[in-house]
Scaffold this motif. Structure first.
Motif, mmCIF file in Angstrom:
data_model
loop_
_atom_site.group_PDB
_atom_site.id
_atom_site.type_symbol
_atom_site.label_atom_id
_atom_site.label_comp_id
_atom_site.label_asym_id
_atom_site.label_seq_id
_atom_site.Cartn_x
_atom_site.Cartn_y
_atom_site.Cartn_z
ATOM 1 N N ILE A 100 42.871 34.882 51.943
ATOM 2 C CA ILE A 100 43.009 33.508 51.459
ATOM 3 C C ILE A 100 41.865 33.256 50.487
ATOM 4 O O ILE A 100 40.691 33.356 50.850
ATOM 5 N N VAL A 101 42.216 32.961 49.220
ATOM 6 C CA VAL A 101 41.208 32.851 48.172
ATOM 7 C C VAL A 101 41.364 31.544 47.400
ATOM 8 O O VAL A 101 42.416 30.898 47.439
ATOM 9 N N LYS A 102 40.314 31.176 46.674
ATOM 10 C CA LYS A 102 40.348 29.969 45.868
ATOM 11 C C LYS A 102 41.339 30.119 44.714
ATOM 12 O O LYS A 102 41.453 31.188 44.115
ATOM 13 N N LYS A 103 42.030 29.044 44.405
ATOM 14 C CA LYS A 103 43.027 29.049 43.332
ATOM 15 C C LYS A 103 42.398 29.461 42.005
ATOM 16 O O LYS A 103 43.041 30.139 41.186
ATOM 17 N N GLU A 104 41.148 29.055 41.768
ATOM 18 C CA GLU A 104 40.492 29.370 40.504
ATOM 19 C C GLU A 104 40.445 30.871 40.234
ATOM 20 O O GLU A 104 40.600 31.314 39.094
ATOM 21 N N ILE A 108 42.367 33.899 36.852
ATOM 22 C CA ILE A 108 41.663 34.808 35.954
ATOM 23 C C ILE A 108 42.625 35.912 35.502
ATOM 24 O O ILE A 108 43.236 36.574 36.354
ATOM 25 N N PRO A 109 42.797 36.103 34.195
ATOM 26 C CA PRO A 109 43.706 37.156 33.721
ATOM 27 C C PRO A 109 43.362 38.516 34.330
ATOM 28 O O PRO A 109 42.191 38.842 34.526
ATOM 29 N N PHE A 110 44.354 39.294 34.622
ATOM 30 C CA PHE A 110 44.259 40.616 35.228
ATOM 31 C C PHE A 110 43.778 40.529 36.675
ATOM 32 O O PHE A 110 44.441 41.027 37.580
ATOM 33 N N ALA A 115 45.239 40.334 42.261
ATOM 34 C CA ALA A 115 45.102 39.700 43.577
ATOM 35 C C ALA A 115 46.457 39.287 44.141
ATOM 36 O O ALA A 115 46.741 39.459 45.329
ATOM 37 N N ARG A 116 47.320 38.749 43.272
ATOM 38 C CA ARG A 116 48.641 38.323 43.735
ATOM 39 C C ARG A 116 49.480 39.525 44.193
ATOM 40 O O ARG A 116 50.217 39.448 45.168
ATOM 41 N N ARG A 125 41.395 23.965 46.713
ATOM 42 C CA ARG A 125 40.473 23.146 47.510
ATOM 43 C C ARG A 125 40.389 21.716 47.011
ATOM 44 O O ARG A 125 40.072 20.799 47.761
ATOM 45 N N ARG A 126 40.675 21.502 45.726
ATOM 46 C CA ARG A 126 40.588 20.155 45.177
ATOM 47 C C ARG A 126 41.625 19.225 45.783
ATOM 48 O O ARG A 126 41.445 18.003 45.785
#
Length: 267
Positions: A100-104, A108-110, A115-116, A125-126
């Motif tokens: 589970i990671v931050k959307k930001e 990030i390209p590549f 990651a996906r 988180r916002r």
């Protein structure tokens, strides 16, 4: 200090360079082929090679124990988070982890494409509590694909012996997925701290603890999880300190060490 700073700088050059190459390779493959066995194997190589570079370049060794506590099938792996080392140490042993990671990070390209393709679950988180339903949807889908959900319940890296700050999201995830949770204790922050560019030599330890069974009341579960992780992480940290550290101890960490030692001493 100067020698270790130079060794750390060399590690960062190698680490960042390799990370870019791996992210571009996996990300490019993911654009055309989605999830692939090659992508997973390359990600495992990235983790293991980073651990080897830490060992040989800066002197930070790795010990992982308690793998027998990871159950077969779907589960949640809930780990203390003190360092980037934690990701490298856990990933190869979780079979098919879904972090589970931050959307930001996913934007990030590549890197985000990679990651996906590695089953990462993004959380915004916002949005606060409004982000939970989407996270749950992704988590259910990941478990159905045979993944083990990996989450850092405090949401961010913490300094060694810092006061615990567990978010209720882990309890909601536990209640929603109805699977066992494996607590993970570690001491990595002693050697690679969250605000320190210098990485120190020593033995980073990661211990998978006995699983907490599914079906408990959320508050009961959260209390058991926090107690297990904090108790065992403190043991690993204080054990490493008792053996001697090859790094300076600042006033804040020194005060925390003294407080923990006084608490565990007989009256």
């Amino acid at each position: 200090m100067i020698v270790q700073a130079i060794r750390s700088a060399l590690f960062y050059v190698l680490f960042i360079g390799q990370t870019i190459l791996v992210a571009v390779t996996i990300g490019t493959i993911a654009l055309f082929a989605g999830r692939t066995t090659f992508g997973w194997e390359l990600a495992k190589y990235w983790c293991r090679s980073n651990l080897q570079m830490l060992r040989w370049v800066v002197g930070m060794r790795t010990k992982v124990s308690g793998l027998e506590n990871i159950p077969e099938g779907g589960c949640i792996i809930a780990a203390k988070h003190q360092s980037d080392w934690d990701v490298f140490a856990i990933f190869p042993h979780a079979v098919r982890p879904a972090y589970i990671v931050k959307k930001e990070l996913m934007r990030i390209p590549f890197f985000g494409w990679a990651a996906r393709s590695l089953d990462c679950i993004e959380v915004d988180r916002r949005k606060g509590a409004q982000a939970v339903p989407e996270m749950m949807r992704q988590a259910h889908a990941a478990v159905e694909r045979g993944c083990r959900i990996v989450i850092f319940p405090e949401g961010t890296r913490k300094a060694p012996l810092a006061p615990a700050d567990y978010k209720y999201g882990i309890a909601r995830l536990y209640a929603e997925l109805k699977v066992p949770v494996v607590p993970v204790a570690l001491n990595s922050g002693l050697f690679w701290g969250r605000n320190s560019l210098v990485i120190w030599p020593g033995l980073g330890e990661c211990e998978f603890l006995p699983a907490i069974e599914a079906g408990l009341a959320p508050d009961v579960f959260l209390d058991r999880l926090k107690t297990a992780i904090e108790t065992e992480s403190d043991k690993l940290i204080l054990g490493a300190i008792d053996k001697g550290l090859d790094r300076p101890i600042d006033a804040k960490l020194g005060a925390a060490i003294a407080a923990r030692k006084q608490a565990r001493s007989p009256a």
